[in-house]
Structures are given as structure tokens and as C-alpha cells.
Scaffold this motif. Structure first.
Motif, mmCIF file in Angstrom:
data_model
loop_
_atom_site.group_PDB
_atom_site.id
_atom_site.type_symbol
_atom_site.label_atom_id
_atom_site.label_comp_id
_atom_site.label_asym_id
_atom_site.label_seq_id
_atom_site.Cartn_x
_atom_site.Cartn_y
_atom_site.Cartn_z
ATOM 1 N N HIS A 113 0.769 -1.344 0.018
ATOM 2 C CA HIS A 113 0.076 -0.033 -0.031
ATOM 3 C C HIS A 113 0.989 1.154 0.167
ATOM 4 C CE1 HIS A 113 -3.989 -1.389 0.977
ATOM 5 N NE2 HIS A 113 -3.399 -2.535 1.496
ATOM 6 N N SER A 114 0.567 2.373 -0.720
ATOM 7 C CA SER A 114 1.106 3.389 -0.624
ATOM 8 C C SER A 114 0.731 4.237 0.736
ATOM 9 C CB SER A 114 1.000 4.405 -1.819
ATOM 10 O OG SER A 114 -0.406 5.007 -1.704
ATOM 11 N N ASP A 115 1.352 5.011 1.534
ATOM 12 C CA ASP A 115 1.462 5.638 2.604
ATOM 13 C C ASP A 115 -0.065 6.409 2.560
ATOM 14 O OD1 ASP A 115 3.665 4.732 3.717
ATOM 15 O OD2 ASP A 115 4.931 6.746 3.476
ATOM 16 N N ASN A 116 -0.382 7.115 1.786
ATOM 17 C CA ASN A 116 -1.638 7.622 1.791
ATOM 18 C C ASN A 116 -2.824 6.854 1.828
ATOM 19 O OD1 ASN A 116 -1.763 6.801 -0.724
ATOM 20 N ND2 ASN A 116 -2.138 8.702 -1.711
ATOM 21 N N LEU A 117 -2.775 5.618 1.740
ATOM 22 C CA LEU A 117 -3.824 4.552 1.950
ATOM 23 C C LEU A 117 -3.919 3.986 3.226
ATOM 24 C CD1 LEU A 117 -3.645 2.663 -1.530
ATOM 25 C CD2 LEU A 117 -5.383 4.043 -0.405
ATOM 26 N N ALA A 118 -2.623 4.165 3.971
ATOM 27 C CA ALA A 118 -2.484 3.690 5.437
ATOM 28 C C ALA A 118 -3.516 4.288 6.383
ATOM 29 C CB ALA A 118 -0.933 3.641 5.862
ATOM 30 N N MET A 119 -3.794 3.548 7.144
ATOM 31 C CA MET A 119 -4.695 4.147 8.536
ATOM 32 C C MET A 119 -3.976 5.027 9.100
ATOM 33 S SD MET A 119 -6.943 1.439 10.505
ATOM 34 C CE MET A 119 -8.343 1.239 9.756
ATOM 35 N N GLU A 120 -4.915 6.058 9.350
ATOM 36 C CA GLU A 120 -4.245 7.313 10.142
ATOM 37 C C GLU A 120 -5.241 7.406 11.344
ATOM 38 O OE1 GLU A 120 -3.755 10.601 7.774
ATOM 39 O OE2 GLU A 120 -2.302 10.007 6.684
ATOM 40 N N PHE A 121 -4.557 7.876 12.524
ATOM 41 C CA PHE A 121 -5.103 7.855 13.811
ATOM 42 C C PHE A 121 -5.138 9.469 14.234
ATOM 43 C CE2 PHE A 121 -3.645 3.617 13.539
ATOM 44 C CZ PHE A 121 -4.933 3.032 13.741
#
Length: 273
Positions: free
Chosen positions: A2-10
């Protein structure tokens, strides 16, 4: 990959409040957003000892576990993270226990604990005592920790209904705490995280004042975490504010990366002899 912008953010928000009855605040919160770690503790003990215990617990775990997470987490399995949580909590317990035993002012101090390590798609939540974790998901609000308390034991044994428990005099007798014995057992569970989830961690100063439905209604009524947190604290105070109030809110957004399966040799951690 996954590219970073798809990763889950909190997104994190926290607030503590002395409440309307107590003169000092024995609830402590520590956040490390860089490694998605949240720690909340509700201290007990005479004088200001409760503040000392909860402060030590939060500071210690934030520092030790935060350092380990920032160094190792990318390659660490969930099992590794759970083990790191156990070791850090054990070290914090020893530190508080020895401070309580070496200083008469601090004799008998201890603290509850709830901590969350947020990973992409998973939450590892550990707790000791009656500070709680809840999850709000798609209109459903659910407690995801189970109090270590006399009251909960009585409910489990069928001696009290949850309804009767609301009016019990034994609300605050915990059966497990950090810093009062040489061993403290952290109960940890893993939860799947979905985008849009909101997690609430709180001290009993919130959950004793408000029923679950009231908390759910407040979360549903606000979009921003600061508004949500402020409204929860205000409602607990309006209901009497009989204890210190501590609130952590964490919102998840984006897609989960696949869980890492790699094994990582467990590096030295402070206090490991």
C-alpha cells in the motif's frame, strides 16, 4: 504494498478535569501520536500519592513503550507488541511498588491503567482495574474492556444484575491495580479497527457519572473529537462530577495495511535484567 496515503491514520484528543468534588486531579493521560500510543491512569492513595502513581505509570509507559514502538514497531508482530506492553507495564509496576515501599507518604499508592497501541487495522488494548475502553462504530457503542472490580465479579457471579450494579456502594473497589503488589497482570485484547471507528478510553470519573447510552449520544452528536471530549467531560460534571474525569478519543481513518507477519528479535528494554 500500500502507498502511505492509503495507510490507516489516527487522530487523537485527550482531556482531564478535576471534577466538581475533588480538590486535586489523580487522573493522568500520556499520548505519543508518532507511534499511536495512548495511556490513561487513575491513581489512588493518600495525600497526593494517587497523582504520583498515575503520573509514574503514564510517563514510564509512554517513554519505554514509545521508544520501543518507534524503533521496532514497523517490523514487529502483534505478539511482539503485546510482549513489549507486558514488559513495560511490569517495569512500571516495579517502579511504583518500590517508590510506595521506600517513601512513607506514598505507602499503598497504586493506579488503574488502560493503554492502547493503534496499528494499521488492529488495536492492542490492555487494562488493569476499572478504567475502560469503548468503541463507537456505525452507531453502535460498546465497552471493549471488562473492569477488574468487585462489582464486575459480583455481576459475573450472578449476585447482581448490571442494573443493580449502577446503585451499588462498591463501585470503586478494584481487584487489580498497578503498583500495589510486586506483580501486576495486564489484560490485553486485540481488536480489528475499521475506518471511521472512534475509541474512547476513560477513567471511572466518566463511566460512573454517565450511562453508556448517554456517552453514545454525545459521541453521535459531535463530529470533532475536541467537541466530543469537551461534551463528555461537561456531561459528567453536570451529573455531579464526583471524581476526576479523564478522556482519550482516537479516530481511525483510511485503509488498513496487511498485518505484518515477520518475526523481530526482541531488543533490550530498560529494566530487563
Amino acid at each position: 504494498q500500500h502507498s502511505d496515503n492509503l495507510a490507516m491514520e489516527f487522530e487523537f484528543y485527550s482531556q482531564t478535569d478535576t471534577g466538581r468534588v475533588r480538590s486535586n486531579n489523580e487522573d493522568t493521560i500520556a499520548l505519543d501520536e508518532s507511534c499511536a500510543l495512548a495511556v490513561l491512569a487513575d491513581g489512588m492513595g493518600g495525600y497526593a500519592a494517587g497523582e504520583v502513581a498515575s503520573g509514574m505509570a503514564c510517563e514510564f509507559i509512554k517513554t519505554e513503550l514509545g521508544r520501543w514502538l518507534s524503533e521496532a514497531a514497523a517490523n514487529a508482530s502483534d505478539t511482539d507488541v503485546k510482549r513489549a506492553m507486558d514488559i513495560c507495564v511490569d517495569n512500571a509496576n516495579r517502579a511504583i511498588f518500590s517508590a510506595a515501599n521506600s517513601n512513607p507518604t506514598y505507602a499503598g499508592m497504586g493506579t488503574t491503567l488502560v493503554l492502547g497501541v493503534f496499528r494499521s487495522g488492529r488495536l492492542l488494548m490492555g487494562h488493569i482495574g476499572d478504567s475502560r475502553g469503548y468503541r463507537w462504530r456505525g452507531g453502535q457503542f460498546q465497552q471493549i474492556t471488562k473492569d477488574h472490580s468487585l462489582l464486575q465479579e459480583q455481576i459475573d457471579a450472578g449476585m447482581l444484575t448490571p442494573e443493580q450494579a449502577l446503585f451499588s456502594a462498591n463501585k470503586n473497589l478494584v481487584t487489580r491495580a498497578l503498583g500495589v503488589e510486586d506483580l501486576a497482570l495486564l489484560e490485553t485484547h486485540q481488536h480489528e479497527i475499521q475506518s471511521g471507528d472512534v475509541y474512547l478510553m476513560c477513567s471511572d470519573g466518566l463511566s460512573d457519572m454517565l450511562r453508556d447510552q448517554q456517552m453514545a449520544d454525545i459521541i453521535a452528536a459531535h463530529t470533532s473529537l475536541p467537541d466530543m471530549g469537551g461534551a463528555l467531560v461537561a456531561a459528567a460534571n453536570e451529573a455531579g462530577g464526583r471524581d476526576n474525569i479523564a478522556v482519550v478519543l482516537v479516530r481511525a481513518q483510511g485503509a488498513a495495511e496487511p498485518a505484518s507477519r515477520s518475526w523481530w528479535p526482541f531488543k533490550r528494554m530498560g529494566g530487563l535484567g
